[in-house]
Design an enzyme around this catalytic site. Structure first.
Site, PDB file in Angstrom:
ATOM      1  N   ARG A  38      70.320 -52.148 -12.078  1.00 23.48           N
ATOM      2  CA  ARG A  38      69.227 -52.075 -13.059  1.00 23.48           C
ATOM      3  C   ARG A  38      69.780 -51.922 -14.478  1.00 23.48           C
ATOM      4  O   ARG A  38      69.235 -52.490 -15.438  1.00 23.48           O
ATOM      5  CB  ARG A  38      68.298 -50.914 -12.686  1.00 23.48           C
ATOM      6  N   HIS A  67      68.919 -54.479 -17.504  1.00 18.87           N
ATOM      7  CA  HIS A  67      68.259 -54.028 -18.736  1.00 18.87           C
ATOM      8  C   HIS A  67      69.153 -54.204 -19.962  1.00 18.87           C
ATOM      9  O   HIS A  67      68.653 -54.346 -21.078  1.00 18.87           O
ATOM     10  CB  HIS A  67      67.805 -52.576 -18.602  1.00 18.87           C
ATOM     11  N   HIS A 103      64.531 -56.680  -6.292  1.00 21.58           N
ATOM     12  CA  HIS A 103      63.799 -55.493  -5.830  1.00 21.58           C
ATOM     13  C   HIS A 103      63.938 -55.256  -4.323  1.00 21.58           C
ATOM     14  O   HIS A 103      63.349 -54.310  -3.799  1.00 21.58           O
ATOM     15  CB  HIS A 103      62.319 -55.551  -6.254  1.00 21.58           C
ATOM     16  N   TRP A 132      60.981 -50.707  -2.081  1.00 19.70           N
ATOM     17  CA  TRP A 132      60.294 -51.961  -1.770  1.00 19.70           C
ATOM     18  C   TRP A 132      60.527 -52.374  -0.317  1.00 19.70           C
ATOM     19  O   TRP A 132      59.728 -53.084   0.255  1.00 19.70           O
ATOM     20  CB  TRP A 132      60.782 -53.086  -2.692  1.00 19.70           C
TER      21      TRP A 132
HETATM   22 FE1  DDH Z   1      63.142 -53.893 -11.602  1.00 14.95          FE
HETATM   23  N1  DDH Z   1      62.102 -52.139 -11.711  1.00 14.95           N
HETATM   24  N2  DDH Z   1      61.630 -54.827 -12.601  1.00 14.95           N
HETATM   25  N3  DDH Z   1      64.229 -55.612 -11.626  1.00 14.95           N
HETATM   26  N4  DDH Z   1      64.647 -52.915 -10.711  1.00 14.95           N
HETATM   27  C1  DDH Z   1      62.493 -50.932 -11.197  1.00 14.95           C
HETATM   28  C2  DDH Z   1      63.626 -50.679 -10.460  1.00 14.95           C
HETATM   29  C3  DDH Z   1      64.608 -51.637 -10.200  1.00 14.95           C
HETATM   30  C4  DDH Z   1      60.456 -54.259 -13.011  1.00 14.95           C
HETATM   31  C5  DDH Z   1      60.138 -52.910 -12.974  1.00 14.95           C
HETATM   32  C6  DDH Z   1      60.894 -51.952 -12.329  1.00 14.95           C
HETATM   33  C7  DDH Z   1      63.835 -56.802 -12.155  1.00 14.95           C
HETATM   34  C8  DDH Z   1      62.549 -57.103 -12.598  1.00 14.95           C
HETATM   35  C9  DDH Z   1      61.550 -56.177 -12.815  1.00 14.95           C
HETATM   36  C10 DDH Z   1      65.818 -53.492 -10.266  1.00 14.95           C
HETATM   37  C11 DDH Z   1      66.281 -54.750 -10.577  1.00 14.95           C
HETATM   38  C12 DDH Z   1      65.543 -55.733 -11.252  1.00 14.95           C
HETATM   39  C13 DDH Z   1      61.506 -49.943 -11.493  1.00 14.95           C
HETATM   40  C14 DDH Z   1      61.566 -48.476 -11.082  1.00 14.95           C
HETATM   41  C15 DDH Z   1      60.513 -50.565 -12.196  1.00 14.95           C
HETATM   42  C16 DDH Z   1      59.228 -49.947 -12.722  1.00 14.95           C
HETATM   43  C17 DDH Z   1      62.414 -47.651 -12.038  1.00 14.95           C
HETATM   44  C18 DDH Z   1      62.504 -46.221 -11.571  1.00 14.95           C
HETATM   45  O1  DDH Z   1      61.450 -45.558 -11.534  1.00 14.95           O
HETATM   46  O2  DDH Z   1      63.619 -45.775 -11.234  1.00 14.95           O
HETATM   47  C19 DDH Z   1      59.566 -55.291 -13.498  1.00 14.95           C
HETATM   48  C20 DDH Z   1      58.181 -55.045 -14.046  1.00 14.95           C
HETATM   49  C21 DDH Z   1      60.232 -56.480 -13.352  1.00 14.95           C
HETATM   50  C22 DDH Z   1      59.699 -57.833 -13.634  1.00 14.95           C
HETATM   51  O3  DDH Z   1      60.436 -58.819 -13.422  1.00 14.95           O
HETATM   52  C23 DDH Z   1      58.496 -58.105 -14.021  1.00 14.95           C
HETATM   53  C24 DDH Z   1      64.943 -57.717 -12.183  1.00 14.95           C
HETATM   54  C25 DDH Z   1      64.868 -59.129 -12.753  1.00 14.95           C
HETATM   55  C26 DDH Z   1      66.021 -57.060 -11.626  1.00 14.95           C
HETATM   56  C27 DDH Z   1      67.437 -57.531 -11.436  1.00 14.95           C
HETATM   57  O4  DDH Z   1      68.301 -56.785 -11.143  1.00 14.95           O
HETATM   58  C28 DDH Z   1      67.813 -58.943 -11.635  1.00 14.95           C
HETATM   59  C29 DDH Z   1      66.522 -52.571  -9.411  1.00 14.95           C
HETATM   60  C30 DDH Z   1      67.841 -52.835  -8.674  1.00 14.95           C
HETATM   61  C31 DDH Z   1      65.766 -51.391  -9.365  1.00 14.95           C
HETATM   62  C32 DDH Z   1      66.046 -50.118  -8.566  1.00 14.95           C
HETATM   63  C33 DDH Z   1      66.685 -49.062  -9.410  1.00 14.95           C
HETATM   64  C34 DDH Z   1      66.964 -47.784  -8.656  1.00 14.95           C
HETATM   65  O5  DDH Z   1      67.237 -46.786  -9.325  1.00 14.95           O
HETATM   66  O6  DDH Z   1      66.926 -47.771  -7.420  1.00 14.95           O
END
Ligand code: DDH
Length: 290
Positions: free
Chosen positions: A43, A47, A170, A186
């Site tokens: 993540r 970001h 996810h 998920w």
């Molecule tokens: Fe995500 N993400 N993500 N995400 N994401 C969260 C957690 C993780 C959105 C929202 C959230 C991607 C796209 C989107 C990962 C990878 C990727 C969380 C929760 C939210 C909210 C955070 C928390 O409470 O800890 C949304 C909205 C989108 C969207 O596309 C619309 C993408 C593109 C990726 C990627 O990696 C390419 C991962 C891994 C997590 C889990 C993190 C954790 O601590 O476990």
């Protein structure tokens, strides 16, 4: 003029392999979430990269601006200090690597070490200054639907297929009520990179979760899994849904498309002249890397 040998250390692929190995050594963490830091580190890589704006070339992984308090404090980045802090000892051990290279290489390791596809990667990002920080609001809002997703990922230069592939990440990790406000994983195997996200999204029955937190879905059967409104958009939108069905049926196709899109994402915002080589595969057996 006689060329003077440079005193500066010039890292080779073998040096990045060492950094990669040091990163993978910190993933296992008993008692933390599902036993691994890989999801939160993925993540961080996303970001750090997903702030890119193709219109003006700002944002992206180049300057690692999440090191600065303003960007670190953006709502979307809540909880990512866990990932940044975990990687800090590796930065100390290999001070020659830039934060952008370290964070993106760590994202590559997170995907690969949880069973995902090889992600081509290369070095060349440099550490920027506070003025390089991007304004809040460039990362997606989980409460929104497909038009928002297209706005956000379109700004980075991605098409529908790439958006759906990227969101498949996810399969890994979970939401934390003290970070995003949302809660739960998920999939049933949140430390395994797979196409399970699409399978569950398409084949399970989902309902709104009754709770005081932000609106999210839970699976009817076990009530232990979750989907964000923005995840549900992937099956509510006809064009997105086609790709979700493709990836649910064909995990290899998902892996191939995810690898391409994620590799591209990690390079957003880095000027060409900064790259030190063509992309290569780190952390893979030589045969696969050839
Ligand atoms: Fe995500 N993400 N993500 N995400 N994401 C969260 C957690 C993780 C959105 C929202 C959230 C991607 C796209 C989107 C990962 C990878 C990727 C969380 C929760 C939210 C909210 C955070 C928390 O409470 O800890 C949304 C909205 C989108 C969207 O596309 C619309 C993408 C593109 C990726 C990627 O990696 C390419 C991962 C891994 C997590 C889990 C993190 C954790 O601590 O476990």
């Amino acid at each position: 003029d006689s060329a003077k040998p440079s005193a500066a250390f010039v890292p080779t692929k073998a040096d990045y392999e060492k950094v990669y190995n040091a990163i993978t050594d910190i993933f296992d963490k008993e008692g933390y979430d599902d036993g691994s830091l890989a999801p939160v580190i993925l993540r961080l890589a996303w970001h750090a990269s997903g702030t890119y704006n193709k219109e003006d070339g700002t944002g992206g992984s180049n300057y690692a601006t999440m090191r600065f308090p303003n960007e670190a404090g953006h709502g979307a980045n809540a909880g990512l200090s866990v990932a940044r802090d975990a990687l800090e000892p590796i930065k100390k051990q290999f001070p020659w690597i830039s934060y952008g290279d370290l964070w993106t290489l760590a994202g590559v390791a997170a995907v690969q070490e949880t069973g995902g596809p090889a992600i081509p990667w290369r070095a060349g990002r440099i550490d920027g200054v506070e003025a390089h920080q991007t304004p809040d609001g460039r990362l997606p809002d989980a409460a929104q639907g497909s038009s928002h997703i297209r706005d956000i990922f379109g700004r980075m230069g991605f098409n529908d297929q790439e958006m759906v592939a990227l969101i498949g990440a996810h399969a890994l990790g979970r939401c934390h009520s003290d970070r995003s406000g949302y809660e739960g994983p998920w999939t049933f195997s949140p430390v395994t990179f797979s196409n399970e996200f699409y399978n569950l999204l398409l084949n399970d029955a989902w309902q709104w979760k009754k709770w005081k937190g932000p609106a999210q879905y839970e699976d009817k059967k076990t009530k232990s899994l979750m989907m964000l409104p923005a995840d549900m958009a992937v099956v509510q939108d006809k064009e997105f849904k086609k790709w979700a069905q493709t990836y649910a049926k064909d995990e290899q196709k998902f892996f191939d498309d995810f690898s391409k899109a994620f590799s591209t994402m990690l390079e957003l915002g880095v000027p060409k002249e900064q790259w030190k080589s063509e992309p290569y595969k780190v952390g893979q057996p030589e045969a696969a890397a050839a």
